[in-house]
Design a protein around this motif. Structure first.
Motif, PDB file in Angstrom:
ATOM      1  N   ASP A  38      30.275  44.713  51.116  1.00 39.47           N
ATOM      2  CA  ASP A  38      29.182  45.698  51.311  1.00 39.47           C
ATOM      3  C   ASP A  38      28.834  46.254  49.914  1.00 39.47           C
ATOM      4  O   ASP A  38      27.735  46.744  49.647  1.00 39.47           O
ATOM      5  CB  ASP A  38      29.500  46.759  52.420  1.00 39.47           C
ATOM      6  CG  ASP A  38      29.558  46.060  53.800  1.00 39.47           C
ATOM      7  OD1 ASP A  38      28.846  45.000  53.754  1.00 39.47           O
ATOM      8  OD2 ASP A  38      30.033  46.944  54.516  1.00 39.47           O
ATOM      9  N   ALA A  39      29.714  46.322  48.791  1.00 43.60           N
ATOM     10  CA  ALA A  39      29.547  46.883  47.693  1.00 43.60           C
ATOM     11  C   ALA A  39      28.807  46.038  46.775  1.00 43.60           C
ATOM     12  O   ALA A  39      28.613  46.293  45.728  1.00 43.60           O
ATOM     13  CB  ALA A  39      30.794  47.403  46.951  1.00 43.60           C
ATOM     14  N   GLY A  40      28.684  44.632  47.301  1.00 40.59           N
ATOM     15  CA  GLY A  40      28.111  43.713  46.556  1.00 40.59           C
ATOM     16  C   GLY A  40      28.817  42.880  45.447  1.00 40.59           C
ATOM     17  O   GLY A  40      28.465  42.268  44.553  1.00 40.59           O
ATOM     18  N   LEU A  41      30.221  42.951  45.701  1.00 38.76           N
ATOM     19  CA  LEU A  41      31.154  42.203  45.153  1.00 38.76           C
ATOM     20  C   LEU A  41      31.705  41.147  45.768  1.00 38.76           C
ATOM     21  O   LEU A  41      31.676  40.867  46.963  1.00 38.76           O
ATOM     22  CB  LEU A  41      32.466  43.095  44.643  1.00 38.76           C
ATOM     23  CG  LEU A  41      32.163  44.598  43.818  1.00 38.76           C
ATOM     24  CD1 LEU A  41      33.280  45.526  43.832  1.00 38.76           C
ATOM     25  CD2 LEU A  41      32.100  44.036  42.358  1.00 38.76           C
ATOM     26  N   LYS A  42      32.113  40.045  45.069  1.00 30.79           N
ATOM     27  CA  LYS A  42      32.692  38.892  45.529  1.00 30.79           C
ATOM     28  C   LYS A  42      34.300  39.011  45.427  1.00 30.79           C
ATOM     29  O   LYS A  42      34.983  39.368  44.343  1.00 30.79           O
ATOM     30  CB  LYS A  42      32.369  37.586  44.641  1.00 30.79           C
ATOM     31  CG  LYS A  42      30.871  37.383  44.877  1.00 30.79           C
ATOM     32  CD  LYS A  42      30.210  36.405  43.964  1.00 30.79           C
ATOM     33  CE  LYS A  42      28.810  36.149  43.592  1.00 30.79           C
ATOM     34  NZ  LYS A  42      28.234  35.470  42.662  1.00 30.79           N
ATOM     35  N   GLY A  43      34.723  39.046  46.454  1.00 26.90           N
ATOM     36  CA  GLY A  43      36.393  39.118  46.677  1.00 26.90           C
ATOM     37  C   GLY A  43      36.956  38.049  46.392  1.00 26.90           C
ATOM     38  O   GLY A  43      36.547  36.833  46.900  1.00 26.90           O
ATOM     39  N   LEU A  44      38.100  37.800  45.570  1.00 24.18           N
ATOM     40  CA  LEU A  44      38.877  36.674  45.250  1.00 24.18           C
ATOM     41  C   LEU A  44      40.564  37.191  45.355  1.00 24.18           C
ATOM     42  O   LEU A  44      40.898  38.318  45.351  1.00 24.18           O
ATOM     43  CB  LEU A  44      38.650  36.274  43.819  1.00 24.18           C
ATOM     44  CG  LEU A  44      37.378  35.512  43.344  1.00 24.18           C
ATOM     45  CD1 LEU A  44      37.253  35.161  42.036  1.00 24.18           C
ATOM     46  CD2 LEU A  44      37.379  34.013  44.271  1.00 24.18           C
ATOM     47  N   ILE A  45      41.266  36.297  45.351  1.00 29.14           N
ATOM     48  CA  ILE A  45      42.846  36.465  45.490  1.00 29.14           C
ATOM     49  C   ILE A  45      43.479  35.791  44.468  1.00 29.14           C
ATOM     50  O   ILE A  45      43.084  34.494  44.367  1.00 29.14           O
ATOM     51  CB  ILE A  45      43.186  35.943  47.068  1.00 29.14           C
ATOM     52  CG1 ILE A  45      42.595  36.912  48.359  1.00 29.14           C
ATOM     53  CG2 ILE A  45      44.612  36.363  47.043  1.00 29.14           C
ATOM     54  CD1 ILE A  45      42.915  36.361  49.612  1.00 29.14           C
ATOM     55  N   PHE A  46      44.070  36.580  43.743  1.00 26.59           N
ATOM     56  CA  PHE A  46      45.160  35.896  42.760  1.00 26.59           C
ATOM     57  C   PHE A  46      46.556  36.451  43.205  1.00 26.59           C
ATOM     58  O   PHE A  46      46.714  37.848  42.717  1.00 26.59           O
ATOM     59  CB  PHE A  46      44.705  36.367  41.347  1.00 26.59           C
ATOM     60  CG  PHE A  46      45.460  35.684  40.163  1.00 26.59           C
ATOM     61  CD1 PHE A  46      44.732  34.539  39.570  1.00 26.59           C
ATOM     62  CD2 PHE A  46      46.623  35.893  39.788  1.00 26.59           C
ATOM     63  CE1 PHE A  46      45.602  33.759  38.819  1.00 26.59           C
ATOM     64  CE2 PHE A  46      47.332  35.535  38.969  1.00 26.59           C
ATOM     65  CZ  PHE A  46      47.070  34.255  38.334  1.00 26.59           C
ATOM     66  N   ASN A  47      47.295  35.729  43.802  1.00 26.79           N
ATOM     67  CA  ASN A  47      48.574  36.335  43.995  1.00 26.79           C
ATOM     68  C   ASN A  47      49.519  36.284  42.617  1.00 26.79           C
ATOM     69  O   ASN A  47      49.804  35.134  42.086  1.00 26.79           O
ATOM     70  CB  ASN A  47      49.376  35.364  44.979  1.00 26.79           C
ATOM     71  CG  ASN A  47      50.604  35.593  45.730  1.00 26.79           C
ATOM     72  OD1 ASN A  47      51.360  36.411  44.981  1.00 26.79           O
ATOM     73  ND2 ASN A  47      50.938  35.183  46.613  1.00 26.79           N
ATOM     74  N   PRO A  48      49.917  37.172  42.313  1.00 32.21           N
ATOM     75  CA  PRO A  48      50.867  37.222  41.132  1.00 32.21           C
ATOM     76  C   PRO A  48      51.985  36.925  41.200  1.00 32.21           C
ATOM     77  O   PRO A  48      52.862  36.617  40.346  1.00 32.21           O
ATOM     78  CB  PRO A  48      50.740  38.765  40.616  1.00 32.21           C
ATOM     79  CG  PRO A  48      50.722  39.641  41.877  1.00 32.21           C
ATOM     80  CD  PRO A  48      49.590  38.566  42.737  1.00 32.21           C
ATOM     81  N   VAL A  49      52.573  36.584  42.412  1.00 37.21           N
ATOM     82  CA  VAL A  49      53.958  35.919  42.884  1.00 37.21           C
ATOM     83  C   VAL A  49      54.971  36.617  42.421  1.00 37.21           C
ATOM     84  O   VAL A  49      55.898  36.165  41.701  1.00 37.21           O
ATOM     85  CB  VAL A  49      54.132  34.454  42.435  1.00 37.21           C
ATOM     86  CG1 VAL A  49      55.167  33.783  43.243  1.00 37.21           C
ATOM     87  CG2 VAL A  49      52.858  33.587  42.611  1.00 37.21           C
ATOM     88  N   ALA A  50      54.846  37.951  42.538  1.00 40.83           N
ATOM     89  CA  ALA A  50      55.976  38.852  42.034  1.00 40.83           C
ATOM     90  C   ALA A  50      57.264  38.720  42.888  1.00 40.83           C
ATOM     91  O   ALA A  50      58.266  39.140  42.214  1.00 40.83           O
ATOM     92  CB  ALA A  50      55.570  40.355  42.242  1.00 40.83           C
ATOM     93  N   ASN A  51      57.283  38.231  43.972  1.00 46.79           N
ATOM     94  CA  ASN A  51      58.592  37.966  44.788  1.00 46.79           C
ATOM     95  C   ASN A  51      58.564  36.429  45.122  1.00 46.79           C
ATOM     96  O   ASN A  51      57.533  35.722  45.019  1.00 46.79           O
ATOM     97  CB  ASN A  51      58.514  38.981  46.126  1.00 46.79           C
ATOM     98  CG  ASN A  51      58.603  40.223  45.806  1.00 46.79           C
ATOM     99  OD1 ASN A  51      59.450  40.817  44.916  1.00 46.79           O
ATOM    100  ND2 ASN A  51      57.605  41.058  46.208  1.00 46.79           N
TER     101      ASN A  51
END
Length: 122
Positions: A82-95
């Motif tokens: 709704d804010a006009g942003l495209k969401g992406l996931i980048f899992n930093p694999v911290a665990n």
């Protein structure tokens, strides 16, 4: 992986990104990505004041992308959209991941970015 991520960084050159955690600064510096951060968790309840902070940051930066560390709730994904942003996931694999390993998750991260940016050759 490094060469592929350099191509992602090059594709994002000149575009601003909002990231959900300061952990992404190492990634942004390494690949020339201009990032500003909010401290948002994918499953947190986002308040009106949080949305106001997002809109202010977006107005200042002109960001088009929002990077989560994990899959956001449907409500949070909608707020980003709704804010006009495209969401992406980048899992930093911290665990240690439940499925796969560090390498497979990094490959998945890059695949998602390549697809979103039209760099995918598959």
């Amino acid at each position: 992986l490094d060469a592929r991520m350099k191509a992602v960084g090059a594709a994002l050159k000149g575009e601003k990104v909002i990231v959900s955690h300061p952990i992404y600064h190492y990634w942004a510096r390494a690949y020339g990505i201009e990032a500003s951060e909010l401290e948002w968790e994918p499953e947190m309840e986002i308040r009106v004041s949080d949305v106001e902070a997002l809109k202010k940051m977006q107005a200042v930066t002109g960001a088009k992308w929002f990077v989560w560390e994990g899959e956001p709730t449907d409500e949070n994904a909608t707020i980003i959209s709704d804010a006009g942003l495209k969401g992406l996931i980048f899992n930093p694999v911290a665990n240690r991941p439940e499925d796969g390993d560090w390498l497979s998750l990094m490959q998945k991260n890059i695949n998602l970015f390549e697809t979103a940016l039209g760099l995918s050759t598959e």
